[in-house]
Design a protein around this motif. Structure first.
Motif, mmCIF file in Angstrom:
data_model
loop_
_atom_site.group_PDB
_atom_site.id
_atom_site.type_symbol
_atom_site.label_atom_id
_atom_site.label_comp_id
_atom_site.label_asym_id
_atom_site.label_seq_id
_atom_site.Cartn_x
_atom_site.Cartn_y
_atom_site.Cartn_z
ATOM 1 N N ALA A 1 0.843 -1.199 0.000
ATOM 2 C CA ALA A 1 0.000 0.000 0.000
ATOM 3 C C ALA A 1 0.876 1.246 0.000
ATOM 4 N N GLU A 2 0.323 2.317 -0.528
ATOM 5 C CA GLU A 2 1.076 3.561 -0.652
ATOM 6 C C GLU A 2 1.554 4.070 0.724
ATOM 7 N N GLY A 3 2.795 4.531 0.700
ATOM 8 C CA GLY A 3 3.383 5.066 1.944
ATOM 9 C C GLY A 3 4.515 4.183 2.432
ATOM 10 N N GLY A 4 5.218 4.680 3.451
ATOM 11 C CA GLY A 4 6.306 3.893 4.019
ATOM 12 C C GLY A 4 5.782 2.647 4.718
ATOM 13 N N ARG A 5 6.410 1.506 4.480
ATOM 14 C CA ARG A 5 5.952 0.242 5.058
ATOM 15 C C ARG A 5 6.850 -0.155 6.212
ATOM 16 N N ASP A 6 6.254 -0.618 7.290
ATOM 17 C CA ASP A 6 6.995 -1.088 8.449
ATOM 18 C C ASP A 6 7.235 -2.589 8.306
ATOM 19 N N ALA A 7 8.513 -3.031 8.261
ATOM 20 C CA ALA A 7 8.878 -4.440 8.104
ATOM 21 C C ALA A 7 9.121 -5.120 9.444
ATOM 22 N N GLY A 8 8.673 -4.512 10.538
ATOM 23 C CA GLY A 8 8.955 -5.074 11.861
ATOM 24 C C GLY A 8 8.324 -6.437 12.101
ATOM 25 N N GLU A 9 7.264 -6.794 11.368
ATOM 26 C CA GLU A 9 6.611 -8.101 11.555
ATOM 27 C C GLU A 9 7.123 -9.156 10.575
ATOM 28 N N ASP A 10 8.040 -8.795 9.700
ATOM 29 C CA ASP A 10 8.585 -9.760 8.736
ATOM 30 C C ASP A 10 9.640 -10.629 9.419
ATOM 31 N N THR A 11 9.770 -11.884 8.973
ATOM 32 C CA THR A 11 10.765 -12.806 9.536
ATOM 33 C C THR A 11 11.408 -13.629 8.433
ATOM 34 N N TYR A 12 12.486 -14.306 8.763
ATOM 35 C CA TYR A 12 13.140 -15.249 7.854
ATOM 36 C C TYR A 12 13.706 -16.388 8.668
ATOM 37 N N ALA A 13 14.043 -17.486 7.980
ATOM 38 C CA ALA A 13 14.643 -18.653 8.637
ATOM 39 C C ALA A 13 15.363 -19.471 7.585
ATOM 40 N N ALA A 14 16.282 -20.341 8.056
ATOM 41 C CA ALA A 14 17.031 -21.208 7.138
ATOM 42 C C ALA A 14 17.461 -22.465 7.867
ATOM 43 N N GLU A 15 17.529 -23.563 7.135
ATOM 44 C CA GLU A 15 18.053 -24.835 7.631
ATOM 45 C C GLU A 15 19.109 -25.303 6.647
ATOM 46 N N ALA A 16 20.230 -25.813 7.154
ATOM 47 C CA ALA A 16 21.337 -26.228 6.281
ATOM 48 C C ALA A 16 21.988 -27.486 6.829
ATOM 49 N N THR A 17 22.711 -28.179 5.926
ATOM 50 C CA THR A 17 23.485 -29.365 6.306
ATOM 51 C C THR A 17 24.849 -29.263 5.656
ATOM 52 N N ALA A 18 25.905 -29.518 6.434
ATOM 53 C CA ALA A 18 27.291 -29.513 5.928
ATOM 54 C C ALA A 18 28.050 -30.626 6.636
ATOM 55 N N SER A 19 28.622 -31.533 5.868
ATOM 56 C CA SER A 19 29.372 -32.674 6.420
ATOM 57 C C SER A 19 28.522 -33.455 7.418
ATOM 58 N N GLY A 20 27.256 -33.565 7.129
ATOM 59 C CA GLY A 20 26.358 -34.339 7.986
ATOM 60 C C GLY A 20 25.890 -33.599 9.225
ATOM 61 N N ARG A 21 26.313 -32.359 9.402
ATOM 62 C CA ARG A 21 25.922 -31.574 10.576
ATOM 63 C C ARG A 21 24.896 -30.528 10.170
ATOM 64 N N LYS A 22 23.832 -30.441 10.948
ATOM 65 C CA LYS A 22 22.741 -29.521 10.633
ATOM 66 C C LYS A 22 22.914 -28.207 11.377
ATOM 67 N N ALA A 23 22.369 -27.160 10.753
ATOM 68 C CA ALA A 23 22.383 -25.828 11.356
ATOM 69 C C ALA A 23 21.080 -25.133 11.014
ATOM 70 N N ALA A 24 20.590 -24.291 11.943
ATOM 71 C CA ALA A 24 19.333 -23.579 11.723
ATOM 72 C C ALA A 24 19.436 -22.174 12.288
ATOM 73 N N VAL A 25 18.959 -21.196 11.538
ATOM 74 C CA VAL A 25 18.995 -19.798 11.972
ATOM 75 C C VAL A 25 17.632 -19.164 11.752
ATOM 76 N N ARG A 26 17.353 -18.097 12.507
ATOM 77 C CA ARG A 26 16.098 -17.360 12.379
ATOM 78 C C ARG A 26 16.371 -15.906 12.725
ATOM 79 N N GLY A 27 15.681 -14.970 12.029
ATOM 80 C CA GLY A 27 15.869 -13.546 12.299
ATOM 81 C C GLY A 27 14.683 -12.729 11.857
#
Length: 292
Positions: free
Chosen positions: A260-286
Motif C-alpha cells: 500500500a502507498e506510503g512507508g511500510r513497516d517491516a517489523g513483523e517480517d521474519t526469515y529462517a534457514a536450515e542447512a546441512t554440511a558434512s552431515g551436521r545440521k544448522a538452523a537460523v532465524r531472524g
C-alpha cells in the motif's frame, strides 16, 4: 422383328373364338359318353368316370390353352418375357420333434412381447455393483492426519539466533525500496560447503502486499522456488535440489513485492534457514528492523 410383332398384334386383335363350334363338339362328346355308359352297363363292364368330370376337365383344358395362347401372343407383341410361374406346395406336416424354434406356442402368445436380451458385459470389466475379475483393487485411502508437507512447514521453528555454527545470517530492507514497492534481502555466510539448504522469507500483510518477483545469487537451476499466501503472510521459499551443493562463502536471497502507498513497516517480517554440511545440521532465524 418389328414386322413380326405388328402382324401378331393385328392377328390377336382380329381373332374371335368360335364358341358355337366348340360347344357343339362338347355336346357330341357328351352324347357319345352317354351311349358308351349305357352299353357298358348292359354288358356288365365297370363304369367309367362320370362324363361330367371328363367334360369339365376338357373344358378347363380348352380354356387354359386359349388363355396361355393369348398371354403368349400378348407377351410377344409387348416384347416382354412372361414372369416365372410358381407352383403352390402343400404345407409340410408337423415334425414329431415339436415346433421349430421360430414357431410360436400358446404360452408364447399369452406371455406378451419378450424383453430384449441384455448386452453381454465386456470381459475383465465389472458389472454394476459387482467387482470384476480383473478389476484393479481400490487403492484409495483416506488421508492420514500427519505433519503438514515440508512446503508449508515453518522452517527452523526452534531456532533463536541469526547464527548457528558454520552458518550466519542477516535480514534487511533494500534501500532502493519506495512508497509502493519493496525488496527484503537475506544474506547468508557459510564456512563449509552445504549439501542441503532451505531458505524462507515471510512478509507480513500490512496492506496491498503482493508478489512481484524474487532472485538469488546462486544458480537458479540449483533451486526450486515457491511463493504462496499463508494466513496474513506472503511466503517465499528456496530449496536446494538433491545432488546440488552450495559453496562456502556469502550468498544472497531476495523477495520483491508491492504494498500500500506510503512507508511500510517491516517489523513483523521474519526469515529462517536450515542447512546441512558434512552431515551436521544448522538452523537460523531472524527478523527485520522496525521502521520508527
Amino acid at each position: 422383328m418389328d414386322d413380326v410383332r405388328k402382324q401378331l398384334r393385328d392377328a390377336a386383335a382380329e381373332h374371335r373364338p368360335d364358341r358355337e363350334r366348340m360347344l357343339a363338339r362338347v355336346e357330341r362328346g357328351m352324347e357319345r359318353d352317354a351311349v358308351d355308359q349305357l352299353g357298358a352297363a348292359s354288358r356288365g363292364r365297370p363304369r367309367r368316370p362320370a362324363p361330367w368330370l371328363r367334360i369339365a376337365g376338357a373344358t378347363a383344358a380348352v380354356a387354359g390353352v386359349f388363355a396361355l395362347g393369348g398371354y403368349a401372343v400378348a407377351s410377344l407383341v409387348q416384347g416382354e418375357d412372361p414372369p416365372p410361374s410358381t407352383v403352390g406346395t402343400p404345407a409340410a406336416p408337423d415334425s414329431p420333434a415339436g415346433p421349430s424354434p421360430s414357431a410360436s406356442t400358446p404360452d408364447d402368445e399369452n406371455a406378451g412381447p419378450s424383453a430384449p436380451a441384455e448386452p453381454a458385459q465386456p470381459s475383465g470389466k465389472a458389472t454394476k455393483g459387482t467387482p470384476g475379475k480383473d478389476a484393479a483393487p481400490d487403492t484409495k485411502r483416506p488421508p492420514k492426519k500427519s505433519d503438514p508437507p515440508p512446503s508449508t512447514r515453518r522452517l527452523a521453528p526452534d531456532a533463536k539466533s541469526v547464527e548457528d555454527g558454520y552458518l550466519w545470517s542477516d535480514g534487511s530492507v533494500d534501500p532502493q525500496s519506495n512508497d509502493f514497492w519493496a525488496q527484503s534481502t537475506l544474506t547468508f555466510k557459510t564456512g563449509e560447503p552445504l549439501t542441503a539448504l532451505s531458505v524462507e522469507l515471510r512478509v507480513a500483510q500490512t496492506g496491498g502486499v503482493a508478489d512481484t518477483g524474487n532472485w538469488r545469487s546462486l544458480p537458479a537451476d540449483d533451486f526450486t522456488v515457491s511463493v504462496r499466501e499463508e494466513g496474513d503472510e506472503l511466503v517465499y521459499r528456496w530449496t536446494l535440489k538433491a545432488g546440488r551443493t552450495v559453496p562456502e562463502g556469502e550468498h544472497v536471497f531476495a523477495g520483491q513485492y508491492n504494498h500500500a502507498e506510503g512507508g511500510r513497516d517491516a517489523g513483523e517480517d521474519t526469515y529462517a534457514a536450515e542447512a546441512t554440511a558434512s552431515g551436521r545440521k544448522a538452523a537460523v532465524r531472524g527478523d527485520f528492523a522496525r521502521t520508527s
